[in-house]
Design a protein around this motif. Structure first.
Motif, PDB file in Angstrom:
ATOM      1  N   PHE A 273      -8.999  44.631 -52.633  1.00  0.00           N
ATOM      2  CA  PHE A 273      -7.666  44.098 -52.372  1.00  0.00           C
ATOM      3  C   PHE A 273      -7.790  42.687 -51.826  1.00  0.00           C
ATOM      4  O   PHE A 273      -8.664  42.389 -51.012  1.00  0.00           O
ATOM      5  CB  PHE A 273      -6.936  44.982 -51.346  1.00  0.00           C
ATOM      6  CG  PHE A 273      -5.574  44.466 -50.959  1.00  0.00           C
ATOM      7  CD1 PHE A 273      -4.452  44.837 -51.675  1.00  0.00           C
ATOM      8  CD2 PHE A 273      -5.424  43.595 -49.882  1.00  0.00           C
ATOM      9  CE1 PHE A 273      -3.187  44.348 -51.332  1.00  0.00           C
ATOM     10  CE2 PHE A 273      -4.174  43.104 -49.525  1.00  0.00           C
ATOM     11  CZ  PHE A 273      -3.053  43.482 -50.256  1.00  0.00           C
TER      12      PHE A 273
ATOM     13  N   THR B   5      -4.333  45.124 -43.968  1.00  0.00           N
ATOM     14  CA  THR B   5      -5.410  46.029 -43.559  1.00  0.00           C
ATOM     15  C   THR B   5      -4.824  47.331 -43.025  1.00  0.00           C
ATOM     16  O   THR B   5      -5.342  48.420 -43.304  1.00  0.00           O
ATOM     17  CB  THR B   5      -6.281  45.362 -42.468  1.00  0.00           C
ATOM     18  OG1 THR B   5      -6.600  44.031 -42.855  1.00  0.00           O
ATOM     19  CG2 THR B   5      -7.566  46.134 -42.259  1.00  0.00           C
TER      20      THR B   5
ATOM     21  N   GLU C 285     -11.465  44.600 -48.595  1.00  0.00           N
ATOM     22  CA  GLU C 285     -10.372  43.632 -48.521  1.00  0.00           C
ATOM     23  C   GLU C 285     -10.948  42.246 -48.285  1.00  0.00           C
ATOM     24  O   GLU C 285     -11.661  42.012 -47.311  1.00  0.00           O
ATOM     25  CB  GLU C 285      -9.403  43.976 -47.396  1.00  0.00           C
ATOM     26  CG  GLU C 285      -8.226  43.001 -47.322  1.00  0.00           C
ATOM     27  CD  GLU C 285      -7.273  43.260 -46.172  1.00  0.00           C
ATOM     28  OE1 GLU C 285      -6.176  42.672 -46.188  1.00  0.00           O
ATOM     29  OE2 GLU C 285      -7.622  44.036 -45.262  1.00  0.00           O
TER      30      GLU C 285
ATOM     31  N   VAL D  50     -13.616  44.674 -44.377  1.00  0.00           N
ATOM     32  CA  VAL D  50     -12.834  43.440 -44.427  1.00  0.00           C
ATOM     33  C   VAL D  50     -13.787  42.257 -44.349  1.00  0.00           C
ATOM     34  O   VAL D  50     -14.616  42.182 -43.439  1.00  0.00           O
ATOM     35  CB  VAL D  50     -11.816  43.372 -43.272  1.00  0.00           C
ATOM     36  CG1 VAL D  50     -11.129  42.004 -43.248  1.00  0.00           C
ATOM     37  CG2 VAL D  50     -10.778  44.480 -43.406  1.00  0.00           C
TER      38      VAL D  50
ATOM     39  N   GLY E 142      -8.812  39.343 -45.039  1.00  0.00           N
ATOM     40  CA  GLY E 142      -7.937  40.310 -44.374  1.00  0.00           C
ATOM     41  C   GLY E 142      -7.002  39.695 -43.353  1.00  0.00           C
ATOM     42  O   GLY E 142      -6.008  40.318 -42.971  1.00  0.00           O
TER      43      GLY E 142
END
Length: 240
Positions: A132, A80, A71, A92, A74
């Motif tokens: 992401f 998360t 991620e 992250v 984050g």
């Protein structure tokens, strides 16, 4: 050469100010997402907002997350938490130690690896099944767009994919004392904190069609969508 160096220095200085903004904003960031304080526009607005959040969450859930997930940005951990429910490992990356601390607190004992690093200079030590980024893409200057998605590509294993959510250009998404620029080609705007401090940050808004075209030109197979009012979201994988 001198002019080019000056432009690079100006861009780096602007990005440093953006990081400073999110460090300073960390403690109040969730007020934006939760529609509190300066972002409270009443119960009907909140119902529409969270209904559209649920739409994006459902799309994210349909991707059947698994394996190793990365991620970017984050933040306080709002996304998360959702990612951690369905992954084998979660990493992250965020440039703000204040955001990372809030993220750690939110996730509690959930195993998450945190890396404090400027995303634009981050070099992955391994590849991931899924990348992401939530409400980050709109803060990537146009000069760094190709570079950022080259980073996403390097981070992904063969067959991996990315997913993102971001903001549409909608005045009611922002604080009551913020005004979005009328110009569509304006890349920066001024953001104010609760204590009155102001920062200039990058904020780029995309239509689904324009973003999909840009990604396809870089070799991504992308599906870009929008909710009715507030959010742009989508996924992408390397084209066959």
């Amino acid at each position: 050469m001198g002019e080019h160096t000056s432009k690079v220095d100006d861009l780096n200085a602007a990005l440093a100010e953006q990081i400073g903004y999110y460090r300073a904003r960390a403690a109040e960031y969730d007020q934006w997402f939760l529609r509190q304080g300066r972002y409270d526009r009443g119960p009907e607005h909140a119902a529409r907002w969270f209904g559209e959040v649920d739409e994006v969450v459902a799309e994210l859930g349909s991707l059947k997350l698994f394996g190793d997930v990365l991620e970017f940005a984050g933040g306080t951990g709002i996304w998360t938490e959702r990612l951690a429910e369905k992954t084998d490992s979660l990493t992250v990356v965020d440039a703000s130690p204040e955001m990372i601390e809030l993220n750690r607190h939110r996730l509690g004992d959930t195993p998450v690896s945190y890396i404090e690093h400027d995303i634009f200079s981050y070099q992955p030590a391994k590849q991931f099944d899924f990348v992401f980024f939530g409400f980050w893409l709109s803060h990537v200057p146009s000069e760094r767009f190709d570079e950022f998605f080259a980073l996403v590509r390097r981070c992904l294993k063969p067959g991996g994919c990315f997913f993102f959510i971001d903001s549409l250009k909608e005045q009611q998404s922002t604080a009551v004392d913020h005004v979005l620029p009328l110009e569509d080609d304006c890349e920066t705007l001024v953001r104010k904190l609760n204590d009155g401090r102001e920062f200039r940050i990058f904020k780029l808004f995309y239509s689904p069609e324009d973003l999909q075209s840009k990604l396809e030109s870089l070799g991504w197979k992308a599906k870009i969508c929008r909710t009715e009012n507030f959010f742009l979201y989508g996924s992408g994988s390397t084209a066959a």
